[in-house]
Design an enzyme around this catalytic site. Structure first.
Site, short mmCIF file in Angstrom:
data_model
loop_
_atom_site.label_atom_id
_atom_site.label_comp_id
_atom_site.label_asym_id
_atom_site.label_seq_id
_atom_site.Cartn_x
_atom_site.Cartn_y
_atom_site.Cartn_z
N SER A 121 0.82 -1.21 0.00
CA SER A 121 0.00 0.00 0.00
C SER A 121 0.85 1.25 0.00
O SER A 121 0.38 2.31 -0.39
CB SER A 121 -0.85 0.05 1.27
N HIS A 142 -2.34 -3.20 -6.65
CA HIS A 142 -2.87 -2.83 -5.34
C HIS A 142 -4.39 -2.96 -5.32
O HIS A 142 -5.11 -2.14 -5.87
CB HIS A 142 -2.45 -1.39 -4.99
N GLU A 154 -5.13 -0.40 -8.30
CA GLU A 154 -4.09 0.54 -8.73
C GLU A 154 -2.92 -0.27 -9.28
O GLU A 154 -2.37 -1.12 -8.57
CB GLU A 154 -3.63 1.40 -7.54
N1 LIG Z 1 -5.47 -4.34 4.94
C1 LIG Z 1 -5.79 -3.59 3.93
O1 LIG Z 1 -6.85 -2.94 3.94
C2 LIG Z 1 -4.89 -3.51 2.73
C3 LIG Z 1 -5.42 -3.00 1.52
C4 LIG Z 1 -4.60 -3.02 0.38
C5 LIG Z 1 -3.31 -3.48 0.47
N2 LIG Z 1 -2.81 -3.94 1.67
C6 LIG Z 1 -1.44 -4.45 1.69
O2 LIG Z 1 -1.51 -5.86 1.58
C7 LIG Z 1 -0.39 -6.45 2.25
C8 LIG Z 1 -0.91 -7.45 3.29
O3 LIG Z 1 -1.68 -6.75 4.26
P1 LIG Z 1 -2.79 -7.46 5.15
O4 LIG Z 1 -3.60 -6.39 5.77
O5 LIG Z 1 -3.44 -8.52 4.35
O6 LIG Z 1 -1.86 -8.15 6.27
P2 LIG Z 1 -2.22 -9.32 7.30
O7 LIG Z 1 -1.38 -9.10 8.47
O8 LIG Z 1 -3.70 -9.41 7.48
O9 LIG Z 1 -1.77 -10.64 6.50
C9 LIG Z 1 -0.44 -10.93 6.19
C10 LIG Z 1 -0.29 -12.44 6.02
O10 LIG Z 1 1.01 -12.71 5.52
C11 LIG Z 1 1.46 -13.92 6.12
N3 LIG Z 1 2.92 -14.01 6.03
C12 LIG Z 1 3.84 -13.37 6.78
N4 LIG Z 1 5.08 -13.74 6.38
C13 LIG Z 1 4.93 -14.61 5.35
C14 LIG Z 1 5.84 -15.34 4.53
N5 LIG Z 1 7.14 -15.24 4.70
N6 LIG Z 1 5.33 -16.16 3.58
C15 LIG Z 1 4.00 -16.29 3.41
N7 LIG Z 1 3.09 -15.60 4.16
C16 LIG Z 1 3.55 -14.77 5.11
C17 LIG Z 1 0.93 -13.84 7.54
O11 LIG Z 1 0.85 -15.11 8.13
C18 LIG Z 1 -0.44 -13.21 7.32
O12 LIG Z 1 -1.46 -14.16 7.17
C19 LIG Z 1 0.40 -5.31 2.86
O13 LIG Z 1 1.43 -4.96 1.98
C20 LIG Z 1 -0.64 -4.20 2.94
O14 LIG Z 1 -0.07 -2.93 2.92
C21 LIG Z 1 -3.60 -3.99 2.78
#
Ligand SMILES: NC(=O)c1ccc[n+]([C@@H]2O[C@H](COP(=O)([O-])OP(=O)(O)OC[C@H]3O[C@@H](n4cnc5c(N)ncnc54)[C@H](O)[C@@H]3O)[C@@H](O)[C@H]2O)c1
Length: 614
Positions: A121, A142, A154
């Site tokens: 993000s 994104h 995006e």
């Molecule tokens: N939460 C949102 O609203 C949102 C929206 C758009 C983009 N993002 C982006 O998406 C990405 C993930 O965010 P999220 O909110 O889903 O996080 P989250 O914490 O909910 O999920 C992350 C997941 O990654 C896993 N993980 C960690 N290390 C790992 C590895 N080495 N191999 C495989 N899996 C691994 C974890 O176990 C976890 O389930 C981030 O870059 C975030 O900025 C988030």
């Protein structure tokens, strides 16, 4: 030749990853879904199952389609499972070193022609790409939360991303039924760059006990038509993720203080209050991962019925300090409305329709006749649209007395002042009301920008003075900001809130600061959009698209600015800047120039867009 994407990999099955898996599998694409451990894999599988089961329950997905969807997903621990996929989307936590490590590993594991994408993000896609030997095949994709629902993607192109990779990913987005905006690699891209300053500001308001969580969220939903309030959205995003995004944006985006994460966010993350995913954040949820909010110790639910029966008002004063104030709302039957403009006209109608006896006071018989005509026209429209019976219209009109003499307000229970937005005029009026009105009356101002305390101190009874900020058009908009000053009594606040409820409106209580809740949160965001356009990062159309399709806003910022009026927006933004001295609130030079040039929006035929031929 364009790439065929028959199988994709998703790394990390958290909030975003599980949703992204669903998007691909729903569109007939095989997915290898990868996590770090068996336990995390099971959580991801459960999230996917929960989401698709809900879709089936709502009739949006057939059972057979759900089963086919699940059959397309291969759940695996470790990146080695991604050997043969055509595209990988990484969705692990927002840490640069972690993402770089994963990309280096993906580069080693994946076939040479595979595209490697990140769902980051706020981190630099370029910095992530250089961890591989194929930065030209690295791109940002994104998605928005929840990924299966939000239409926007995006697509982030770095200076080295190949044009064919961009084109193929854009075509893939179309195949997924998504709308993409393609942009360069800048912190927060379009949507988050505009969203996160606003979210952080809302957390700051809550942290400063400026308003309760329910009131901040209700204000933005009802005042701006947003699908959810900022604190509920923080819970959906995840507070740990939101913290990392803000922190990165602060460091990458020119150290704008508005992106320095509010201290409360860090405290909540440390305490394990991560939002929906942990079952508790700003709100409490039925269980971890559930979207259902359940009452907790800060829920003011008990206050509303109590208010309605006039027994007791519970005022919630923010971050965990529910304070119950023994304050009974006073009985209000007769209401005076001072003024003859748009707001006064709407407010007279609202009170009369709700059964109050109303005395309208203007500065002359001619003005009274005009207001009376406007109220009749509006009520008649209600009859034509079938929203009001003729008898109810006549009864409402029968409850209104038209006067040009302020002394006629001597025995009303509440006065709502809606005269011109000039402090000297309002102060003089309140000084007169102080002389005329009986003791114990609530004196309310509808000001949208002046300090309520200035008006209150023009009287000898500041405890009885409060702001009742109605939105335009008053008969339609469901929100009223109830602005209490440091001198307003608990009883006056309780009465004001009870009156709002009796009008069928939601009264949100807030402090006496420039912009109250809605304008203080809305206008800096609009101003930021103008700055983004001015910096040529994106177009007005793409920015509007991003906010509508990525965040569910009813209008994009430029559409809204043209409706509100650029001059009005500039004036509000200037007030905010002057009161709060926040450098990031300085009005965008482009906004000033457009106003100087007479491009004021729809009302002048041209603002950010030309409206003459529309
Ligand atoms: N939460 C949102 O609203 C949102 C929206 C758009 C983009 N993002 C982006 O998406 C990405 C993930 O965010 P999220 O909110 O889903 O996080 P989250 O914490 O909910 O999920 C992350 C997941 O990654 C896993 N993980 C960690 N290390 C790992 C590895 N080495 N191999 C495989 N899996 C691994 C974890 O176990 C976890 O389930 C981030 O870059 C975030 O900025 C988030």
């Amino acid at each position: 030749m364009a790439r065929e994407f028959t199988s994709v990999g998703v790394v990390g099955l958290g909030t975003m990853g599980a949703g992204i898996v669903e998007v691909f599998a729903r569109n007939g694409i095989d997915v290898v879904a990868v996590e770090i451990s068996d336990a995390a894999l099971e959580r991801g599988r459960a999230t996917l199952k929960g989401s698709t089961d809900r879709a089936v329950a709502k009739g949006k997905l057939a059972e057979a389609d759900r089963d086919a969807l699940h059959a397309r997903v291969d759940f695996q621990v470790g990146l080695d499972a991604l050997r043969s996929v055509d595209l990988v989307i990484e969705a692990v936590p927002e840490h640069l070193d972690l993402k770089q490590r994963i990309f280096a590993e993906l580069d080693r594991v994946c076939k040479p022609e595979a595209i490697l994408a990140t769902n980051t993000s706020s981190l630099s896609v370029t910095e992530i790409s250089v961890a591989t030997a194929r930065p030209n095949q690295v791109i940002g994709i994104h998605f928005f939360n929840p990924a299966p629902v939000m239409k926007l993607v995006e697509v982030v192109r770095t200076v080295v991303t190949s044009a064919d990779v961009v084109a193929d990913v854009e075509a893939l987005c179309a195949r997924l039924g998504k709308v993409d905006v393609t942009i360069s690699d800048r912190a927060g891209f379009i949507a988050n760059a505009l969203l996160f300053g606003y979210l952080n500001h809302a957390v700051g308001m809550f942290e400063a006990k400026y308003a309760s969580r329910e009131d901040i969220d209700a204000a933005m939903k009802l005042g701006c038509g947003l699908p959810m309030g900022p604190l509920a959205l923080m819970d959906l995003i995840g507070l740990d993720t939101a913290y990392e995004i803000l922190d990165t944006m602060y460091r990458r985006g020119g150290r704008d203080r508005r992106h320095a994460p509010a201290p409360l966010i860090k405290q909540m993350v440390t305490a394990g209050l991560l939002g929906r995913k942990s079952g508790r954040g700003f709100y409490t949820y039925e269980r971890p991962g559930s979207p259902r909010v359940v009452p907790d110790e800060w829920t003011p639910a008990a206050a509303e019925p109590a208010l309605a029966d006039g027994a007791r008002a519970i005022t919630q004063v923010g971050a965990g300090h529910a304070r119950s104030e023994l304050a009974s709302p006073a009985v209000v039957a007769k209401v005076g409305v001072a003024g003859s403009g748009t707001m006064a006209t709407g407010i007279i109608e609202v009170f009369a329709k709700a059964g109050y006896e109303v005395i309208s006071v203007t500065r002359g018989a001619e003005k009274s006749a005009k207001v009376c005509e406007a109220v009749k026209t509006s009520l008649n429209k209600g009859v034509v649209r079938g929203k009001l019976s003729e008898a109810d219209r006549d009864a409402a009109l029968g409850r209104i007395t038209w006067s040009a003499t302020l002394e006629h307000l001597a025995d009303v229970d509440l006065v709502v002042e809606a005269v011109i937005e000039e402090l000297s005029v309002k102060k003089a009026l309140f000084a007169s009301l102080d002389e005329i009105c009986k003791p114990g009356v609530v004196l309310a101002t509808t000001t949208s920008s002046l300090p309520v305390i200035d008006v209150a101190m023009a009287t000898q009874r500041p405890a009885d003075v409060i702001g009742l900020h109605f939105f335009n058009p008053a008969p339609v908009m469901p929100l009223v900001e109830v602005v209490r000053t440091i001198r307003t009594s608990a009883e006056t606040t309780a009465t004001a809130r009870a009156v709002c409820a009796s009008l069928g409106k939601t009264g949100v209580v807030c402090g006496d600061r420039s912009g109250f809740i809605v304008n203080a949160l809305l206008f800096p965001y609009l101003n930021d959009a103008v700055k983004m356009l001015e910096a040529s990062y994106s177009t007005a159309d793409d920015i509007d698209h991003a906010m509508k399709l990525g965040c569910g806003y009813p209008m994009g910022p430029f559409e809204l600015l043209d409706v509100v009026g650029l001059d009005v927006s500039l004036a509000i933004q200037r007030e905010l800047y002057l009161e709060l001295r926040e450098p990031g609130f300085a009005p965008a030079p482009l906004l000033e120039h457009l106003v100087t040039a007479g491009y004021l929006g729809r009302k002048s035929g041209r603002g950010f867009r030309d409206h003459t031929n529309r």
